[in-house]
Scaffold this active site. Sequence first.
Site, PDB file in Angstrom:
ATOM      1  N   HIS A  75       0.803  -1.228   0.000  1.00 33.24           N
ATOM      2  CA  HIS A  75       0.000   0.000   0.000  1.00 33.24           C
ATOM      3  C   HIS A  75       0.832   1.273   0.000  1.00 33.24           C
ATOM      4  O   HIS A  75       0.292   2.363  -0.141  1.00 33.24           O
ATOM      5  CB  HIS A  75      -0.869   0.049   1.263  1.00 33.24           C
ATOM      6  CG  HIS A  75      -1.975  -0.943   1.261  1.00 33.24           C
ATOM      7  ND1 HIS A  75      -2.243  -1.776   2.324  1.00 33.24           N
ATOM      8  CD2 HIS A  75      -2.883  -1.240   0.313  1.00 33.24           C
ATOM      9  CE1 HIS A  75      -3.273  -2.534   2.023  1.00 33.24           C
ATOM     10  NE2 HIS A  75      -3.674  -2.241   0.814  1.00 33.24           N
ATOM     11  N   GLU A 127      -2.941   3.264   2.560  1.00 37.09           N
ATOM     12  CA  GLU A 127      -2.633   3.728   1.202  1.00 37.09           C
ATOM     13  C   GLU A 127      -2.976   5.205   1.060  1.00 37.09           C
ATOM     14  O   GLU A 127      -2.226   5.980   0.440  1.00 37.09           O
ATOM     15  CB  GLU A 127      -3.409   2.914   0.162  1.00 37.09           C
ATOM     16  CG  GLU A 127      -3.041   3.343  -1.255  1.00 37.09           C
ATOM     17  CD  GLU A 127      -4.051   2.886  -2.301  1.00 37.09           C
ATOM     18  OE1 GLU A 127      -4.528   1.750  -2.241  1.00 37.09           O
ATOM     19  OE2 GLU A 127      -4.351   3.694  -3.192  1.00 37.09           O
ATOM     20  N   SER A 222      -9.418  -6.001   5.054  1.00 34.35           N
ATOM     21  CA  SER A 222      -9.022  -5.753   3.661  1.00 34.35           C
ATOM     22  C   SER A 222     -10.133  -4.962   2.959  1.00 34.35           C
ATOM     23  O   SER A 222     -11.246  -5.470   2.754  1.00 34.35           O
ATOM     24  CB  SER A 222      -8.797  -7.098   2.947  1.00 34.35           C
ATOM     25  OG  SER A 222      -8.976  -6.936   1.557  1.00 34.35           O
ATOM     26  N   SER A 266      -5.812  -9.757  -1.614  1.00 35.10           N
ATOM     27  CA  SER A 266      -4.765 -10.115  -0.646  1.00 35.10           C
ATOM     28  C   SER A 266      -5.051 -11.478  -0.010  1.00 35.10           C
ATOM     29  O   SER A 266      -4.531 -11.785   1.062  1.00 35.10           O
ATOM     30  CB  SER A 266      -4.672  -9.028   0.428  1.00 35.10           C
ATOM     31  OG  SER A 266      -5.955  -8.725   0.939  1.00 35.10           O
TER      32      SER A 266
END
Length: 282
Positions: A75, A127, A222, A266
Amino acid sequence: MEVKLAETAGFCMGVDMALKRLDRLVDEAGQRPIYILGPIIHNPQVLKRYAEKGVKTADAPEDVPDGACAVIRAHGIPRQVEDALKARDVVVKDATCPRVKKAQLLIARYTAENSELLLYGEADHPEVKGLVSYAADGHFVFDSEEALAALSLSSGKRYVLAAQTTQDRVRFEAMARRMEADPELDVTVLKTICDATRMRQEEASELAGEVAFMVVIGGYNSGNTRRLAQVVAERGTPCVHVETADELVLEDLAGYRTIGVTAGASTPHHLIHEVLCALGTL
Ligand code: SF4
């Protein structure tokens, strides 16, 4: 009962590259201890596996001791943090996804000339914290069209509109079109949403239209996995989000004739495989 697996389920290019990079570092392990700055990806099972190999996760850059190797996660991290680490006796290995890196560099380039960044994303996502650090002249993070509409934008200013790579493309493009159509606003739109996200979302939506029930696999933390579950829910298909196969309540699924399975970018393949095996027993 038939099980249909989405072709795009599982690791995206950025995650795959980051983990391969970390695997190489672990294999080469010299004297330097390896620290990841924050979780390398949002999947607790993957992180546990690396912790067992001695890889440590640092919550803050100060937690990385001198002499260590610091791995930047897929990220990315704020540029100030990267600069501060490089100024110390720390070897920095950059495993930022090339697409996140491209978004960082586009933001740096297009905000360099007095443009404020308007970023569609989750303000507390790592991120996003990295992306806004590349904005040269202020930024505003918003997570809905309402939040953007509530902002009083000035006709005398220049704006750069961008998105966190995993955001919903359709919503972002609708907002971008509205801003671009406003003759009072000077806005440059950056295309920073990742194809991997779009392809997963589109396939999840398509698959949800073909099956009676959907299973979405991936870390609860996530963002892209949670959004897959959201896309499926918007399609009106009943769905469950699990991290591992043992969270499935198989008795509840026994009545469905077709079950679709997808997984976030992920989610490692062995977790997908375990879910398929569990569904195969129905
Ligand atoms: Fe990179 Fe896209 Fe994967 Fe994010 S989803 S890590 S931007 S390839």
